[in-house]
Write a protein that holds these residues in place. Structure first.
Motif, mmCIF file in Angstrom:
data_model
loop_
_atom_site.group_PDB
_atom_site.id
_atom_site.type_symbol
_atom_site.label_atom_id
_atom_site.label_comp_id
_atom_site.label_asym_id
_atom_site.label_seq_id
_atom_site.Cartn_x
_atom_site.Cartn_y
_atom_site.Cartn_z
ATOM 1 N N TYR A 149 -0.323 -20.488 9.626
ATOM 2 C CA TYR A 149 -1.345 -21.341 10.119
ATOM 3 C C TYR A 149 -1.017 -20.401 12.019
ATOM 4 C CZ TYR A 149 3.214 -22.016 12.885
ATOM 5 O OH TYR A 149 4.008 -21.861 14.071
ATOM 6 N N SER A 150 -0.197 -19.773 12.497
ATOM 7 C CA SER A 150 -0.497 -18.714 13.280
ATOM 8 C C SER A 150 -0.541 -17.291 13.593
ATOM 9 C CB SER A 150 0.711 -18.723 13.958
ATOM 10 O OG SER A 150 2.098 -17.939 13.533
ATOM 11 N N ASN A 151 -0.886 -16.233 11.618
ATOM 12 C CA ASN A 151 -2.225 -15.568 12.007
ATOM 13 C C ASN A 151 -1.997 -15.332 10.903
ATOM 14 O OD1 ASN A 151 -2.239 -12.739 12.323
ATOM 15 N ND2 ASN A 151 0.112 -12.418 11.787
ATOM 16 N N LYS A 152 -3.606 -14.564 10.439
ATOM 17 C CA LYS A 152 -4.314 -14.175 9.465
ATOM 18 C C LYS A 152 -4.266 -12.278 9.304
ATOM 19 C CE LYS A 152 -7.875 -14.348 6.366
ATOM 20 N NZ LYS A 152 -8.467 -16.185 6.041
ATOM 21 N N PHE A 153 -3.493 -11.694 8.597
ATOM 22 C CA PHE A 153 -3.787 -10.452 8.424
ATOM 23 C C PHE A 153 -3.572 -9.865 7.501
ATOM 24 C CE2 PHE A 153 -1.815 -5.631 8.177
ATOM 25 C CZ PHE A 153 -2.500 -5.524 9.881
ATOM 26 N N ASN A 154 -4.606 -9.272 6.856
ATOM 27 C CA ASN A 154 -5.271 -8.522 5.495
ATOM 28 C C ASN A 154 -5.654 -6.888 6.160
ATOM 29 O OD1 ASN A 154 -8.125 -8.512 5.475
ATOM 30 N ND2 ASN A 154 -7.110 -10.993 5.066
ATOM 31 N N LYS A 155 -5.859 -5.769 4.604
ATOM 32 C CA LYS A 155 -6.733 -4.946 4.864
ATOM 33 C C LYS A 155 -7.854 -5.324 5.566
ATOM 34 C CE LYS A 155 -8.822 -3.963 0.806
ATOM 35 N NZ LYS A 155 -8.944 -2.925 -0.469
ATOM 36 N N ASP A 156 -9.676 -6.240 4.919
ATOM 37 C CA ASP A 156 -9.829 -6.609 6.178
ATOM 38 C C ASP A 156 -9.779 -6.328 7.653
ATOM 39 O OD1 ASP A 156 -11.491 -5.580 3.479
ATOM 40 O OD2 ASP A 156 -11.485 -7.793 3.114
#
Length: 168
Positions: free
Chosen positions: A52-59
Motif C-alpha cells: 500500500y505504501s510503496n511499489k518498486f520493480n525493474k520497470d
C-alpha cells in the motif's frame, strides 16, 4: 558446476541487447568550468515490492534512473558543469536476508546484468553532455554474494564487478 568467475564471465559475454533509454530533450545544455558529484547508490535492483505504501520493480527502477539522469542534466545546465563524478554502490538487492530473497523477482546475476545495462546507458547519456565522466564504485553490503557477513571474503561482492562489466 561452474566456478563463480566462469559464471560471471559467461553471463557478461552473453549477447545483450541495449536497453532503450529516454532523455528529456526540453533543455539546452551549455557548459562551463564546474563539476558535479552524482550519487547512484542503494539501487537494490532485482527487488520487487507492491504494498500500500510503496511499489518498486525493474520497470520503475528504469524510469527512476531515467528521471534521475534528466535531473542531473538539468542541474548541470543550470550550473554550467563540465565534469561528472558518478559514485555507484549497492547495485543489486542481494541475498543477505531471507526476506530480501522473497522480495527479489530476479536472481543476483539477472539483477546485476539489468542494472549494469541501465548504468551503462546513463553513462552514455551523461558523456554526451559532460567533457569528462568519471565512475567510482564502492562495495555495499547488499551486493555481497554470501548472506552471512562473517563468511564473506574480501572481494566477493557484485559491486566490484561493475567496472569490469562496463568496460567489457
Amino acid at each position: 558446476k561452474e566456478s563463480y568467475l566462469d559464471l560471471v564471465r559467461r553471463i557478461i559475454l552473453e549477447e545483450t541487447q541495449p536497453l532503450e533509454f529516454v532523455r528529456n530533450n526540453n533543455c539546452d545544455y551549455a557548459f562551463t568550468k564546474n563539476s558535479l558529484i552524482v550519487h547512484l547508490t542503494d539501487i537494490h535492483a532485482g527487488e520487487e515490492v507492491d504494498i500500500y505504501s510503496n511499489k518498486f520493480n525493474k520497470d520503475i527502477l528504469k524510469e527512476r534512473i531515467e528521471d534521475y539522469t534528466n535531473k542531473v542534466l538539468n542541474i548541470a545546465r543550470l550550473h554550467h558543469s563540465e565534469k561528472c563524478y558518478l559514485i555507484v554502490s549497492e547495485v543489486v538487492s542481494g541475498i543477505i536476508h531471507n526476506n530480501l530473497r522473497l522480495q527479489n523477482n530476479m536472481d543476483m546475476m539477472e539483477s546485476f546484468k539489468y542494472i549494469s545495462e541501465l548504468i551503462a546507458s546513463m553513462i552514455a547519456i551523461l558523456s554526451n553532455y559532460f567533457d569528462e565522466v568519471h565512475v567510482y564504485v564502492t562495495e555495499g553490503n547488499h551486493s555481497r554474494i554470501t548472506p552471512n557477513k562473517e563468511d564473506s571474503l574480501k572481494g566477493e561482492n557484485m559491486d566490484i564487478l561493475l567496472p569490469f562489466y562496463l568496460s567489457a
